[in-house]
Write a protein that holds these residues in place. Sequence first.
Motif, PDB file in Angstrom:
ATOM      1  N   GLY A 191      14.865   2.946 -21.071  1.00  0.00           N
ATOM      2  CA  GLY A 191      15.901   3.490 -21.925  1.00  0.00           C
ATOM      3  C   GLY A 191      15.982   5.013 -21.947  1.00  0.00           C
ATOM      4  N   LEU A 192      15.077   5.715 -21.226  1.00  0.00           N
ATOM      5  CA  LEU A 192      15.123   7.184 -21.172  1.00  0.00           C
ATOM      6  C   LEU A 192      16.290   7.630 -20.296  1.00  0.00           C
ATOM      7  N   PRO A 193      16.755   8.881 -20.478  1.00  0.00           N
ATOM      8  CA  PRO A 193      17.830   9.385 -19.617  1.00  0.00           C
ATOM      9  C   PRO A 193      17.301   9.913 -18.282  1.00  0.00           C
ATOM     10  N   THR A 194      16.000   9.718 -18.037  1.00  0.00           N
ATOM     11  CA  THR A 194      15.390  10.201 -16.791  1.00  0.00           C
ATOM     12  C   THR A 194      14.789   9.027 -16.028  1.00  0.00           C
ATOM     13  N   VAL A 195      14.500   9.273 -14.738  1.00  0.00           N
ATOM     14  CA  VAL A 195      13.818   8.253 -13.938  1.00  0.00           C
ATOM     15  C   VAL A 195      12.799   8.943 -13.034  1.00  0.00           C
ATOM     16  N   ALA A 196      11.613   8.319 -12.911  1.00  0.00           N
ATOM     17  CA  ALA A 196      10.560   8.855 -12.048  1.00  0.00           C
ATOM     18  C   ALA A 196      10.768   8.320 -10.632  1.00  0.00           C
ATOM     19  N   GLY A 249       0.328  -7.754 -17.695  1.00  0.00           N
ATOM     20  CA  GLY A 249      -0.084  -7.874 -19.087  1.00  0.00           C
ATOM     21  C   GLY A 249       0.089  -6.554 -19.808  1.00  0.00           C
ATOM     22  N   ARG A 250       1.120  -5.784 -19.421  1.00  0.00           N
ATOM     23  CA  ARG A 250       1.379  -4.487 -20.048  1.00  0.00           C
ATOM     24  C   ARG A 250       2.013  -4.710 -21.401  1.00  0.00           C
ATOM     25  N   PRO A 251       1.422  -4.174 -22.469  1.00  0.00           N
ATOM     26  CA  PRO A 251       1.937  -4.461 -23.806  1.00  0.00           C
ATOM     27  C   PRO A 251       3.288  -3.814 -24.095  1.00  0.00           C
ATOM     28  N   PRO A 284       0.818  -1.206   0.000  1.00  0.00           N
ATOM     29  CA  PRO A 284       0.000   0.000   0.000  1.00  0.00           C
ATOM     30  C   PRO A 284       0.853   1.258   0.000  1.00  0.00           C
ATOM     31  N   THR A 285       0.396   2.283  -0.723  1.00  0.00           N
ATOM     32  CA  THR A 285       0.939   3.628  -0.539  1.00  0.00           C
ATOM     33  C   THR A 285      -0.279   4.500  -0.227  1.00  0.00           C
ATOM     34  N   GLU A 286      -0.066   5.764   0.090  1.00  0.00           N
ATOM     35  CA  GLU A 286      -1.222   6.621   0.387  1.00  0.00           C
ATOM     36  C   GLU A 286      -2.039   6.905  -0.862  1.00  0.00           C
ATOM     37  N   VAL A 324      -2.321   4.644  -4.225  1.00  0.00           N
ATOM     38  CA  VAL A 324      -2.949   3.375  -4.598  1.00  0.00           C
ATOM     39  C   VAL A 324      -1.971   2.261  -4.213  1.00  0.00           C
ATOM     40  N   TYR A 325      -2.395   0.996  -4.342  1.00  0.00           N
ATOM     41  CA  TYR A 325      -1.467  -0.118  -4.122  1.00  0.00           C
ATOM     42  C   TYR A 325      -0.500  -0.205  -5.299  1.00  0.00           C
ATOM     43  N   GLY A 326       0.794  -0.402  -4.999  1.00  0.00           N
ATOM     44  CA  GLY A 326       1.801  -0.574  -6.024  1.00  0.00           C
ATOM     45  C   GLY A 326       2.116  -2.053  -6.225  1.00  0.00           C
ATOM     46  N   LEU A 327       2.619  -2.387  -7.429  1.00  0.00           N
ATOM     47  CA  LEU A 327       3.089  -3.740  -7.721  1.00  0.00           C
ATOM     48  C   LEU A 327       4.612  -3.661  -7.740  1.00  0.00           C
ATOM     49  N   ALA A 347      10.701  -0.566  -7.743  1.00  0.00           N
ATOM     50  CA  ALA A 347       9.935  -0.110  -8.903  1.00  0.00           C
ATOM     51  C   ALA A 347       8.507  -0.582  -8.742  1.00  0.00           C
ATOM     52  N   ALA A 348       7.542   0.319  -8.957  1.00  0.00           N
ATOM     53  CA  ALA A 348       6.147  -0.101  -8.791  1.00  0.00           C
ATOM     54  C   ALA A 348       5.181   0.740  -9.610  1.00  0.00           C
ATOM     55  N   PRO A 349       4.467   0.103 -10.554  1.00  0.00           N
ATOM     56  CA  PRO A 349       3.291   0.727 -11.143  1.00  0.00           C
ATOM     57  C   PRO A 349       2.101   0.402 -10.238  1.00  0.00           C
ATOM     58  N   SER A 350       0.929   0.923 -10.589  1.00  0.00           N
ATOM     59  CA  SER A 350      -0.262   0.536  -9.844  1.00  0.00           C
ATOM     60  C   SER A 350      -0.501  -0.969 -10.033  1.00  0.00           C
ATOM     61  N   ALA A 351      -1.031  -1.621  -8.973  1.00  0.00           N
ATOM     62  CA  ALA A 351      -1.117  -3.095  -8.949  1.00  0.00           C
ATOM     63  C   ALA A 351      -2.426  -3.597  -9.547  1.00  0.00           C
ATOM     64  N   PRO A 401       8.033   3.250 -18.733  1.00  0.00           N
ATOM     65  CA  PRO A 401       8.902   3.460 -17.573  1.00  0.00           C
ATOM     66  C   PRO A 401       8.105   3.428 -16.270  1.00  0.00           C
ATOM     67  N   LEU A 402       8.781   3.034 -15.213  1.00  0.00           N
ATOM     68  CA  LEU A 402       8.127   2.824 -13.914  1.00  0.00           C
ATOM     69  C   LEU A 402       8.610   3.843 -12.889  1.00  0.00           C
ATOM     70  N   ILE A 403       7.841   4.008 -11.821  1.00  0.00           N
ATOM     71  CA  ILE A 403       8.233   4.881 -10.714  1.00  0.00           C
ATOM     72  C   ILE A 403       9.065   4.076  -9.719  1.00  0.00           C
ATOM     73  N   GLY A 430       1.746   5.467 -22.068  1.00  0.00           N
ATOM     74  CA  GLY A 430       0.729   4.751 -21.315  1.00  0.00           C
ATOM     75  C   GLY A 430      -0.351   5.676 -20.804  1.00  0.00           C
ATOM     76  N   GLN A 431      -0.249   6.954 -21.139  1.00  0.00           N
ATOM     77  CA  GLN A 431      -1.226   7.916 -20.648  1.00  0.00           C
ATOM     78  C   GLN A 431      -2.323   8.172 -21.671  1.00  0.00           C
ATOM     79  N   LEU A 432      -2.134   7.653 -22.891  1.00  0.00           N
ATOM     80  CA  LEU A 432      -3.035   8.054 -23.959  1.00  0.00           C
ATOM     81  C   LEU A 432      -4.257   7.171 -24.111  1.00  0.00           C
ATOM     82  N   LEU A 481       3.008  16.508 -15.680  1.00  0.00           N
ATOM     83  CA  LEU A 481       2.864  15.411 -16.646  1.00  0.00           C
ATOM     84  C   LEU A 481       1.613  14.578 -16.368  1.00  0.00           C
ATOM     85  N   ARG A 482       1.184  14.531 -15.100  1.00  0.00           N
ATOM     86  CA  ARG A 482      -0.047  13.811 -14.755  1.00  0.00           C
ATOM     87  C   ARG A 482      -0.632  14.445 -13.506  1.00  0.00           C
ATOM     88  N   PRO A 483      -1.894  14.919 -13.567  1.00  0.00           N
ATOM     89  CA  PRO A 483      -2.508  15.397 -12.324  1.00  0.00           C
ATOM     90  C   PRO A 483      -2.730  14.200 -11.400  1.00  0.00           C
TER      91      PRO A 483
HETATM   92  O1  TXA Z   1       0.721   6.843  -7.073  1.00  0.00           O
HETATM   93  C1  TXA Z   1       1.429   6.341  -7.947  1.00  0.00           C
HETATM   94  O2  TXA Z   1       2.125   7.041  -8.723  1.00  0.00           O
HETATM   95  C2  TXA Z   1       1.440   4.825  -8.087  1.00  0.00           C
HETATM   96  C3  TXA Z   1       2.026   4.267  -6.790  1.00  0.00           C
HETATM   97  C4  TXA Z   1       2.162   2.776  -6.791  1.00  0.00           C
HETATM   98  O3  TXA Z   1       3.260   4.890  -6.522  1.00  0.00           O
HETATM   99  N1  TXA Z   1       2.193   4.379  -9.222  1.00  0.00           N
HETATM  100  C5  TXA Z   1       1.764   4.576 -10.490  1.00  0.00           C
HETATM  101  O4  TXA Z   1       2.596   4.044 -11.464  1.00  0.00           O
HETATM  102  O5  TXA Z   1       0.747   5.165 -10.760  1.00  0.00           O
HETATM  103  P1  TXA Z   1       2.146   3.857 -12.992  1.00  0.00           P
HETATM  104  O6  TXA Z   1       3.144   2.963 -13.654  1.00  0.00           O
HETATM  105  O7  TXA Z   1       0.741   3.407 -13.062  1.00  0.00           O
HETATM  106  O8  TXA Z   1       2.323   5.273 -13.600  1.00  0.00           O
HETATM  107  C6  TXA Z   1       3.628   5.802 -13.770  1.00  0.00           C
HETATM  108  C7  TXA Z   1       3.615   6.879 -14.817  1.00  0.00           C
HETATM  109  C8  TXA Z   1       3.454   6.302 -16.200  1.00  0.00           C
HETATM  110  O9  TXA Z   1       2.443   6.994 -16.915  1.00  0.00           O
HETATM  111  C9  TXA Z   1       4.821   6.519 -16.845  1.00  0.00           C
HETATM  112  O10 TXA Z   1       4.728   6.716 -18.194  1.00  0.00           O
HETATM  113  C10 TXA Z   1       5.332   7.747 -16.089  1.00  0.00           C
HETATM  114  O11 TXA Z   1       4.873   7.556 -14.780  1.00  0.00           O
HETATM  115  N2  TXA Z   1       6.803   7.764 -16.058  1.00  0.00           N
HETATM  116  C11 TXA Z   1       7.628   6.910 -15.449  1.00  0.00           C
HETATM  117  N3  TXA Z   1       8.916   7.191 -15.699  1.00  0.00           N
HETATM  118  C12 TXA Z   1       8.911   8.281 -16.494  1.00  0.00           C
HETATM  119  C13 TXA Z   1       9.936   9.060 -17.107  1.00  0.00           C
HETATM  120  N4  TXA Z   1      11.222   8.765 -16.964  1.00  0.00           N
HETATM  121  N5  TXA Z   1       9.558  10.110 -17.863  1.00  0.00           N
HETATM  122  C14 TXA Z   1       8.238  10.403 -18.023  1.00  0.00           C
HETATM  123  N6  TXA Z   1       7.231   9.702 -17.454  1.00  0.00           N
HETATM  124  C15 TXA Z   1       7.555   8.648 -16.717  1.00  0.00           C
END
Ligand code: TXA
Length: 317
Positions: free
Chosen positions: A116-121, A58-60, A33-35, A37-40, A142-146, A64-66, A226-228, A195-197
Amino acid sequence: AERELKTEHLQDDAGGISRAADLLRSGALVSFPTETVYGLGANATDDRAVARIFEAKGRPHFNPLIVHLPSVDAVAEYAELSGVARDLALAFWPGPLTLVLPLKPDGPLSALVSAGLPTVAIRVPAHPLAQQLLEAAGVPVAAPSANPSGRISPSTAQHVLDGLSGRIEAVLDGGPCGVGLESTIVGLDPEPTLLRPGGLPVEALEAALGGPMATRGQDAAINAPGQLTSHYAPNARMRLNADTVAPGERLLGFGAVEATLNLSPSGDLVEAAANLFGYLHKLDADGEAPIAVSPIPDHGLGRAINDRLRRAAAPRD
Ligand code: TXA
Ligand code: MG
């Protein structure tokens, strides 16, 4: 994806946290859990573990991940945190803010994490259980939403199990998430850009920055892949800004209206954010009748709520 693992349901206690930390270090997938959503979660330095995140969801594409870290001090090993980014980190971490930072060259993170980007979230979550887990694991996570790719994000451990049971090693149960929407994502290129509200209202960021912030449009797929496409989608069709309800429709309400489910009868956006994904899961479980949604004011957390609702209502492939 196949469902063949036995997913452990770990409790919010010392045993649960240390088991979850051991599993993460060993390359397993652990939802936590995070405040927001749940992360994977997976060990962000382990290529195979990170690759399994995409397989389990099943992400096609390899979006990039946070990367989740326990403290501001932990960031320097992985990314460059300076200038305005540092100011924002000190003002809002731990909390529902993700910063896209220059990746430290030759750092220990798997290249799959940044696709492969030069940045990291990077994000330092405020949830006490997330903090304890990150401390105990001792690895960046590393965790996207679960949730399975394209489905509604999880705000309870049961949502996680409904979507991913059998595909991940464990879920650490911390009860319902307080904020209920994903983090707000800010890029620095070099001006701070939304980049994302998300769970941190833009107004709070603008107050800290002392002025209005640039916003990257929905078509900037490169910066937020993945935002589109349709996202957060329930099975039923959805119609937004509904002032009236058609026969056969269910109303997801807001404010003083008769509704099937009401996000906040008193019109409180914080309460509405916390209820949003749970109510979408409920409506999803209760059949396929189309869903009408009341208008939601587009300020504060309303901006992130409307963003998620637009994706849920978007045309499906
Ligand atoms: O609240 C949250 O952010 C949750 C919890 C688990 O921390 N995580 C989450 O991850 O929502 P995810 O994978 O569903 O969304 C991450 C977003 C994606 O849209 C991705 O494209 C963007 O962050 N992202 C990640 N790394 C990036 C980068 N280097 N540059 C631009 N966007 C990036
Ligand atoms: Mg997601």
